[in-house]
Design a protein around this motif. Structure first.
Motif, PDB file in Angstrom:
ATOM      1  N   CYS A  19      22.809  38.068  22.666  1.00  0.00           N
ATOM      2  CA  CYS A  19      22.410  39.234  21.883  1.00  0.00           C
ATOM      3  C   CYS A  19      23.594  39.722  21.054  1.00  0.00           C
ATOM      4  O   CYS A  19      24.741  39.380  21.335  1.00  0.00           O
ATOM      5  N   HIS A  50      21.378  39.559  29.113  1.00  0.00           N
ATOM      6  CA  HIS A  50      20.359  40.568  29.468  1.00  0.00           C
ATOM      7  C   HIS A  50      19.002  40.263  28.849  1.00  0.00           C
ATOM      8  O   HIS A  50      18.049  40.980  29.080  1.00  0.00           O
ATOM      9  N   GLU A  51      18.928  39.187  28.052  1.00  0.00           N
ATOM     10  CA  GLU A  51      17.620  38.789  27.498  1.00  0.00           C
ATOM     11  C   GLU A  51      17.096  37.658  28.385  1.00  0.00           C
ATOM     12  O   GLU A  51      17.231  36.480  28.050  1.00  0.00           O
ATOM     13  N   GLU A 152      13.213  41.336  24.104  1.00  0.00           N
ATOM     14  CA  GLU A 152      14.050  42.538  24.083  1.00  0.00           C
ATOM     15  C   GLU A 152      14.319  42.999  22.652  1.00  0.00           C
ATOM     16  O   GLU A 152      14.129  44.170  22.319  1.00  0.00           O
TER      17      GLU A 152
HETATM   18 ZN   LIG Z   1      20.048  42.538  23.681  1.00  0.00          ZN
END
Ligand SMILES: [Zn+2]
Ligand SMILES: [Zn+2]
Length: 377
Positions: A19, A50-51, A152
């Motif tokens: 990201c 975090h994705e 996301e």
């Molecule tokens: Zn992200």
């Protein structure tokens, strides 16, 4: 291999995206602000990522765990783990603000130290440990993991839904057929291009430094593209004016993630237009603006979007599955890397010929693959 505690899950990772925030962290821009106005720093060492898309390997406690909508989840289900866990008890949580306003948010891949057991708090890993209070979303069967990994960033485009709500007031953007400029069409900007079209935008103009990205933006709905490496800032403003009846854009979405793009965004707006700032997710520094010319005289609206809203995940997944017929979403992921190649992956994600770059911990290859269809662009 940790045993999940009650209220916790162990996820066998499939893919995890890189990201914009990860790129900022890698470059050393690690300060992010929450609701309390105090910059948070990253508690290194961390596992980034975090994705996250994976399957449920184990459920702690009595084996029961429900998804965001309250439906039961089972071992083997393919899920997305919402990257942020809000505390639910601070002022901002109690008043329905988004997670990034929470004073005690826990962020996978970002602010949980890998020093602390059970260590696996990021998605660039074979397994991810899900802590209590996390939002988990079942991925629709028809949505490939390589598209689900975009959820996301697609959910961050909820900013345009908010702008649409603002347009309930007279003369406010973002109305049906309004012109939209997206500054910076990396993966996030690309999702905004798609979302703008889904929500009824008129002329969509994409601005970027990369011809590769601008070509992809055309496929996702941009009517006009401007390469900022060949057109001066002054000429970009003039060109956008020409394309918008001499007035400037009704909406500008800033996704370039550099402070100077905010000033350019304000210059590109018509009087009373709306600037949606979504790109500077980390503290990238400051810019100077003219409060008279950019704000007062322009009667401008600025909507700061520091992230997504959990309720935007389900709609984003379902709409991406629906729009796979119209958009080449399968081409969005351009590169896949294994865990030992993570630094190479990070560098690739910052190059002009990449879109979404993913980490696949089970991938065995010596070089990042390039999507076969990409050569046709
Ligand atoms: Zn992200
Ligand atoms: Zn909170």
């Amino acid at each position: 291999m940790p045993e999940p505690a009650p209220g916790c899950l162990l996820i066998r990772m499939q893919v995890s995206g890189i990201c914009g925030t990860d790129k900022h962290t890698y470059q050393g821009f690690t300060a992010q602000y929450g609701g309390d106005g105090v910059p948070r720093t990253v508690p290194f060492p961390i596992i980034q990522g975090h994705e996250n898309v994976g399957t449920i390997e184990a459920i702690g406690g009595d084996g029961r765990f429900t998804d965001f909508d309250g439906a039961p989840l089972n071992v083997g289900d393919r899920v997305i783990v919402g990257p942020n866990v809000s505390c639910g008890t601070c002022y901002y949580c109690r008043h329905d603000f988004p997670y990034y306003c929470c004073e005690n948010t826990v962020d996978y891949g970002n602010n949980i130290s890998a020093k602390d057991p059970p260590h696996l708090f990021g998605g660039w890993s074979q397994y991810l440990y899900v802590v209590p209070g996390s939002f988990v979303f079942r991925v629709p069967d028809e949505l490939p993991s390589e598209v689900a990994v975009l959820t996301e960033i697609m959910a961050v485009t909820v900013g345009l839904d908010r702008a649409k709500q603002i347009s309930a007031f007279p003369n406010e953007s973002f109305r049906f057929d309004d012109s939209v400029v997206v500054l910076g069409v990396g993966p996030l900007g690309m999702c905004f291009v798609m979302k703008a079209r889904m929500l009824g935008a008129g002329t969509i103009i994409a601005i970027d430094l990369s011809d590769f990205r601008l070509e992809f933006a055309r496929k996702l709905g941009a009517d006009h593209v401007i390469n900022a490496s060949r057109v001066s800032e002054r000429d970009r403003v003039d060109h956008v004016r020409e394309l918008t009846h001499g007035r400037g854009a009704d909406v500008v979405v800033e996704c370039a993630g550099v402070p100077s793009a905010v000033r350019e965004g304000l210059d590109l707006l018509r009087l009373g237009g709306l600037l949606l700032e979504a790109g500077n997710f980390s503290d990238m520094g400051e810019i100077s603006i003219s409060p008279h010319r950019h704000l007062c005289a322009k009667n401008v609206r600025i909507l700061g979007i520091g992230g997504e809203e959990p309720a935007a995940y389900g709609p984003s997944m379902r709409q991406m599955a629906r729009y796979m017929r119209h958009y080449p979403l399968g081409d969005f992921v351009t590169h896949r890397f294994s865990l030992p190649q993570v630094e190479e992956a990070m560098k690739k994600s910052m190059e002009a010929d990449s879109m979404k770059v993913i980490i696949d911990p089970w991938f065995e290859s010596s070089s990042g693959f390039t999507n076969a269809n990409r050569d046709n662009t």
